[in-house]
Design a protein around this motif. Structure first.
Motif, PDB file in Angstrom:
ATOM      1  N   LEU A 105      -4.923  -3.653  -3.639  1.00 56.88           N
ATOM      2  CA  LEU A 105      -4.261  -3.822  -2.556  1.00 56.88           C
ATOM      3  C   LEU A 105      -4.135  -2.415  -1.543  1.00 56.88           C
ATOM      4  CD1 LEU A 105      -1.410  -5.503  -4.620  1.00 56.88           C
ATOM      5  CD2 LEU A 105      -3.191  -6.515  -3.213  1.00 56.88           C
ATOM      6  N   ASP A 106      -4.881  -2.309  -0.477  1.00 59.29           N
ATOM      7  CA  ASP A 106      -4.929  -1.239   0.496  1.00 59.29           C
ATOM      8  C   ASP A 106      -3.562  -1.627   1.299  1.00 59.29           C
ATOM      9  OD1 ASP A 106      -6.943  -0.250  -0.808  1.00 59.29           O
ATOM     10  OD2 ASP A 106      -8.527  -1.379   0.380  1.00 59.29           O
ATOM     11  N   TYR A 107      -2.491  -1.449   0.856  1.00 60.70           N
ATOM     12  CA  TYR A 107      -1.169  -1.904   1.834  1.00 60.70           C
ATOM     13  C   TYR A 107      -1.032  -0.953   2.880  1.00 60.70           C
ATOM     14  CZ  TYR A 107       1.100   2.168  -0.270  1.00 60.70           C
ATOM     15  OH  TYR A 107       1.751   3.234  -0.762  1.00 60.70           O
ATOM     16  N   ARG A 108      -1.631   0.186   3.020  1.00 61.11           N
ATOM     17  CA  ARG A 108      -1.472   1.102   4.343  1.00 61.11           C
ATOM     18  C   ARG A 108      -2.358   0.783   5.449  1.00 61.11           C
ATOM     19  NH1 ARG A 108       1.217   5.516   2.821  1.00 61.11           N
ATOM     20  NH2 ARG A 108       1.041   6.214   0.574  1.00 61.11           N
ATOM     21  N   THR A 109      -3.171  -0.278   5.310  1.00 66.37           N
ATOM     22  CA  THR A 109      -3.954  -0.919   6.396  1.00 66.37           C
ATOM     23  C   THR A 109      -3.239  -2.027   6.912  1.00 66.37           C
ATOM     24  OG1 THR A 109      -4.957  -2.615   4.945  1.00 66.37           O
ATOM     25  CG2 THR A 109      -6.243  -0.568   5.195  1.00 66.37           C
ATOM     26  N   MET A 110      -1.976  -2.499   6.588  1.00 65.58           N
ATOM     27  CA  MET A 110      -1.175  -3.629   6.757  1.00 65.58           C
ATOM     28  C   MET A 110      -0.066  -2.900   7.691  1.00 65.58           C
ATOM     29  SD  MET A 110      -2.961  -5.892   5.820  1.00 65.58           S
ATOM     30  CE  MET A 110      -1.983  -7.202   6.369  1.00 65.58           C
ATOM     31  N   PRO A 111       0.092  -3.330   9.079  1.00 68.82           N
ATOM     32  CA  PRO A 111       1.162  -2.655   9.986  1.00 68.82           C
ATOM     33  C   PRO A 111       2.501  -2.769   9.286  1.00 68.82           C
ATOM     34  CG  PRO A 111      -0.374  -4.177  11.116  1.00 68.82           C
ATOM     35  CD  PRO A 111      -0.467  -4.573   9.931  1.00 68.82           C
ATOM     36  N   CYS A 112       3.130  -3.896   8.538  1.00 64.76           N
ATOM     37  CA  CYS A 112       4.195  -3.792   8.041  1.00 64.76           C
ATOM     38  C   CYS A 112       4.573  -2.944   6.866  1.00 64.76           C
ATOM     39  CB  CYS A 112       4.650  -5.360   7.521  1.00 64.76           C
ATOM     40  SG  CYS A 112       3.611  -5.967   6.527  1.00 64.76           S
ATOM     41  N   TRP A 113       3.481  -2.560   6.300  1.00 66.74           N
ATOM     42  CA  TRP A 113       3.692  -1.335   4.994  1.00 66.74           C
ATOM     43  C   TRP A 113       3.230  -0.023   5.460  1.00 66.74           C
ATOM     44  CZ3 TRP A 113       7.049  -3.722   2.037  1.00 66.74           C
ATOM     45  CH2 TRP A 113       6.787  -5.013   1.725  1.00 66.74           C
ATOM     46  N   ARG A 114       2.706   0.171   6.481  1.00 64.32           N
ATOM     47  CA  ARG A 114       2.035   1.590   6.872  1.00 64.32           C
ATOM     48  C   ARG A 114       2.967   2.694   6.508  1.00 64.32           C
ATOM     49  NH1 ARG A 114      -0.550   1.023  12.444  1.00 64.32           N
ATOM     50  NH2 ARG A 114      -1.947  -0.431  11.211  1.00 64.32           N
ATOM     51  N   ASP A 115       3.942   2.791   7.056  1.00 62.03           N
ATOM     52  CA  ASP A 115       4.978   3.774   6.495  1.00 62.03           C
ATOM     53  C   ASP A 115       5.970   3.544   5.232  1.00 62.03           C
ATOM     54  OD1 ASP A 115       3.795   5.069   8.719  1.00 62.03           O
ATOM     55  OD2 ASP A 115       5.225   4.250  10.136  1.00 62.03           O
ATOM     56  N   ALA A 116       5.700   2.499   4.660  1.00 59.66           N
ATOM     57  CA  ALA A 116       6.604   2.299   3.494  1.00 59.66           C
ATOM     58  C   ALA A 116       6.232   3.109   2.297  1.00 59.66           C
ATOM     59  CB  ALA A 116       6.552   0.741   3.165  1.00 59.66           C
ATOM     60  N   ALA A 117       7.234   3.389   1.496  1.00 59.54           N
ATOM     61  CA  ALA A 117       6.998   4.199   0.236  1.00 59.54           C
ATOM     62  C   ALA A 117       6.436   3.291  -0.910  1.00 59.54           C
ATOM     63  CB  ALA A 117       8.487   4.593  -0.236  1.00 59.54           C
ATOM     64  N   LEU A 118       5.596   3.848  -1.807  1.00 54.83           N
ATOM     65  CA  LEU A 118       4.682   3.018  -2.752  1.00 54.83           C
ATOM     66  C   LEU A 118       5.887   2.078  -3.570  1.00 54.83           C
ATOM     67  CD1 LEU A 118       2.263   2.196  -4.112  1.00 54.83           C
ATOM     68  CD2 LEU A 118       2.497   4.187  -5.543  1.00 54.83           C
ATOM     69  N   SER A 119       7.096   2.888  -3.842  1.00 55.48           N
ATOM     70  CA  SER A 119       8.033   2.012  -4.870  1.00 55.48           C
ATOM     71  C   SER A 119       8.236   0.954  -4.235  1.00 55.48           C
ATOM     72  CB  SER A 119       9.023   2.803  -5.243  1.00 55.48           C
ATOM     73  OG  SER A 119       9.851   3.545  -4.202  1.00 55.48           O
ATOM     74  N   LYS A 120       8.902   0.694  -3.006  1.00 57.05           N
ATOM     75  CA  LYS A 120       9.252  -0.294  -2.113  1.00 57.05           C
ATOM     76  C   LYS A 120       8.140  -1.490  -2.046  1.00 57.05           C
ATOM     77  CE  LYS A 120      12.840   2.082   0.633  1.00 57.05           C
ATOM     78  NZ  LYS A 120      13.357   2.307   2.062  1.00 57.05           N
ATOM     79  N   VAL A 121       6.914  -0.849  -1.939  1.00 55.38           N
ATOM     80  CA  VAL A 121       5.873  -2.033  -1.769  1.00 55.38           C
ATOM     81  C   VAL A 121       5.776  -2.711  -3.168  1.00 55.38           C
ATOM     82  CG1 VAL A 121       3.546  -2.225  -1.141  1.00 55.38           C
ATOM     83  CG2 VAL A 121       4.639  -0.530   0.041  1.00 55.38           C
ATOM     84  N   VAL A 122       5.498  -1.904  -4.127  1.00 62.10           N
ATOM     85  CA  VAL A 122       5.414  -2.439  -5.498  1.00 62.10           C
ATOM     86  C   VAL A 122       6.624  -3.425  -6.176  1.00 62.10           C
ATOM     87  CG1 VAL A 122       5.655  -1.834  -8.055  1.00 62.10           C
ATOM     88  CG2 VAL A 122       4.074  -0.382  -6.380  1.00 62.10           C
ATOM     89  N   GLU A 123       7.837  -3.117  -5.587  1.00 65.63           N
ATOM     90  CA  GLU A 123       8.871  -3.659  -5.749  1.00 65.63           C
ATOM     91  C   GLU A 123       8.721  -5.032  -5.002  1.00 65.63           C
ATOM     92  OE1 GLU A 123      13.930  -3.788  -5.200  1.00 65.63           O
ATOM     93  OE2 GLU A 123      12.722  -1.903  -4.689  1.00 65.63           O
ATOM     94  N   ALA A 124       8.503  -5.018  -3.715  1.00 66.12           N
ATOM     95  CA  ALA A 124       8.165  -6.607  -2.830  1.00 66.12           C
ATOM     96  C   ALA A 124       7.038  -6.858  -3.597  1.00 66.12           C
ATOM     97  CB  ALA A 124       7.750  -6.040  -1.668  1.00 66.12           C
TER      98      ALA A 124
END
Length: 549
Positions: free
Chosen positions: A96-115
């Motif tokens: 999961l390269d979440y930083r390539t998605m505009p909605c997750w670009r500046d999000a913290a890793l913990s929030k992305v893992v939680e989502a």
């Protein structure tokens, strides 16, 4: 694990997982005694180094690979990792390269893992066996029981479906490659200098079939068992359709025929015409022999005979009834008339059948027409276009818009199909006509059909070329050269001012046996003087050639 089971997982990662060492991770990923070998790969200053180990010695060699970027294959192989050397499938994975998605670009890793965990549970999927922070994203692995390489297509289908479910987190489609490598915990990601670490997981192994069914259900696709049932039903229907009769069942078809017979009687003003009574009653009784809900065939035939066939004798009615009862009792084979045969017996035309809206009694030609109309209506109901409508909307091959721009068809497509204005279309039409005229003109010139000195582009397109007799030679023929007097009259010139080229052309057109080596032009001029009675006609020739005068 059955697909219908409800699994509950803790929302918090296990404490032991947050400090998992590389040796424990490799031992969990590739248990001792598993089939096949594992490839470790390290990347040091853009130099790749790969080694292959068996599952027993793999954890003890991991400490040598921790100081640089190191990777491990998720599946096992017969020797070095290669698509054709696959020994066992081991994991369903997401990178999961979440930083390539505009909605997750500046999000913290913990929030992305939680989502991500919330989405996994909302889809009814089990939580991943491990979640790993790779330094620039994170990886989710579902460990599965060892799967034979023969199931590679099934594994790739489930893997692709899983990737589609998590595209909004930047799931990498390259995970469908079984030879792909993933980072090892406690190693360094040299792109940003961060350490790879395990974030959490269930540490469980799942059965592939049950996990794949969960993935397909979450994606709205049929499971493997449902797909097998659908396939078996389709095969059964296909076999049934190939062995059974086409069209309606006999009982239904003859019920429609009986309705058509009654419609015809009402059209005949409730009385069958004389000459058709016996035939009509016989067909009506035949319809009753095929229907299942007829309780008293004899009384029904007598009733319709008394109502619609007045004048038919009781002997003829009784004969029809006896023949129908024998076939109803299967003493004799039942009549199975077609609709075209009944229409022929009763003299029903296609126009009458269409006017009365008969359902079965019409000719085979009318049946073919109705079948075509029904198929066309069915296709239109599905949204399909008629051929003429399709060609009207897709007329690129007819209009050829690439010629307007002077492109070839492939170049026009590569340039994004640029449109053409009305002015450009008219210009293209003119350009299309001129090459045709030029080519036709050159053809006429090669065949000797145009007079000398005529401009090419002014030549008429409908000009007919000169046709020579089979035994003549165009080089020595005089038919296409007008006489000198005609050329003089048309040009309004005096004969003595005619150019020498005209005279020489006529002399040169004389056949070779008639020309002498010397004095040919002189003799011809003297003959022409005598013919025209004009002594000055040879002056241009005399001035050019005084020695021959």
């Amino acid at each position: 694990m059955e697909p219908s089971q409800q699994l509950h997982f803790s929302d918090h990662p296990l404490p032991a997982l947050t400090k998992m060492r590389a040796e424990d991770y490799l031992r969990l990923l590739h248990p001792e005694g598993a089939h096949g070998q594992v490839t470790l790969m390290r990347l040091d200053d853009d130099v790749k180094c790969a080694r292959t180990y068996d599952c027993a010695s793999l954890p003890f060699t991991a400490s040598v690979w921790l100081d640089v970027s190191a990777y491990v294959t998720l599946h096992r192989f017969h020797g070095p990792r290669s698509y054709g050397r696959l020994a066992a499938l081991n994991v369903l994975a997401l990178d999961l390269d979440y930083r390539t998605m505009p909605c997750w670009r500046d999000a913290a890793l913990s929030k992305v893992v939680e989502a991500f965990s919330a989405v996994v549970q909302s889809l009814g999927l089990p939580m991943p066996s491990t979640l790993t922070d790779t330094g620039r994203g994170f990886a989710a692995l579902w460990f599965i029981d060892e799967l034979h390489p023969a199931a590679l297509e099934r594994w790739q289908a489930a893997q692709a479906c899983l990737i589609d479910l998590f595209q909004k987190f930047g799931a990498d489609r390259a995970c469908c490659d079984p030879a792909r490598v993933f980072r090892i915990p406690e190693t360094i990601n040299n792109k940003n200098g961060r350490e790879v670490a395990v974030l959490g997981g269930t540490l469980r192994r799942y059965g592939f079939d049950a996990l794949a069914d969960r993935i397909y259900i979450a994606a709205g696709r049929p499971t493997r068992a449902a797909l097998a049932d659908m396939t078996s039903v389709q095969k059964a229907n296909k076999q049934k359709g190939s062995t059974g009769p086409r069209g309606l069942a006999p009982a239904t078809r003859f019920r429609h025929v009986r309705g058509d017979l009654l419609t015809l009687v009402h059209y005949w003003k409730d009385q069958v015409p004389e000459g058709l009574r016996n035939v009509w009653l016989h067909v009506y009784a035949t319809c009753l022999t095929h229907e299942h809900d007829v309780k008293d065939l004899e009384s029904e035939v007598e009733r319709v005979a008394a109502q619609y066939c007045i004048g038919l004798s009781r002997t003829e009615v009784a004969s029809v009834i006896r023949a129908a009862i024998r076939r109803l009792k299967r003493d004799q084979q039942k009549y199975n008339y077609s609709g075209a045969r009944i229409a022929e017996m009763l003299g029903v035309s296609d126009c009458l059948a269409k006017k009365l809206d008969l359902r079965q009694v019409f000719s085979s030609v009318e049946r073919s027409k109705r079948r075509v109309e029904s198929e066309a209506a069915r296709r239109r109901a599905k949204g399909m276009k008629m051929r003429k409508d399709y060609l009207a909307a897709n007329n690129i091959s007819t209009e050829k818009p690439w010629l307007v721009h002077g492109y070839s068809r492939s170049t026009w497509y590569r340039k994004g199909c640029p449109p053409a204005s009305v002015t450009e279309r008219k210009t293209a039409e003119i350009k299309d006509v001129e090459p045709c005229r030029k080519s036709e003109t050159s053809l006429l010139l090669r065949q000797g059909g145009l007079p000398r000195g005529t401009p090419l582009l002014k030549a008429a397109v409908g000009h007919q070329p000169l046709k020579h007799p089979p035994d003549s030679n165009p080089k020595h023929s005089m038919e296409h050269i007008p006489s000198i007097r005609q050329r003089a009259d048309s040009a309004r010139l005096r004969p003595n001012l005619l150019p020498i080229s005209m005279l020489s052309a006529k002399v040169m057109a004389t056949s070779p046996p008639e020309r002498s080596p010397a004095g040919s032009c002189t003799r011809y001029v003297s003959e022409l003087r005598a013919e025209t009675e004009d002594p000055t006609i040879g002056r241009p020739f005399a001035k050019l050639h005084p020695a021959r005068q």
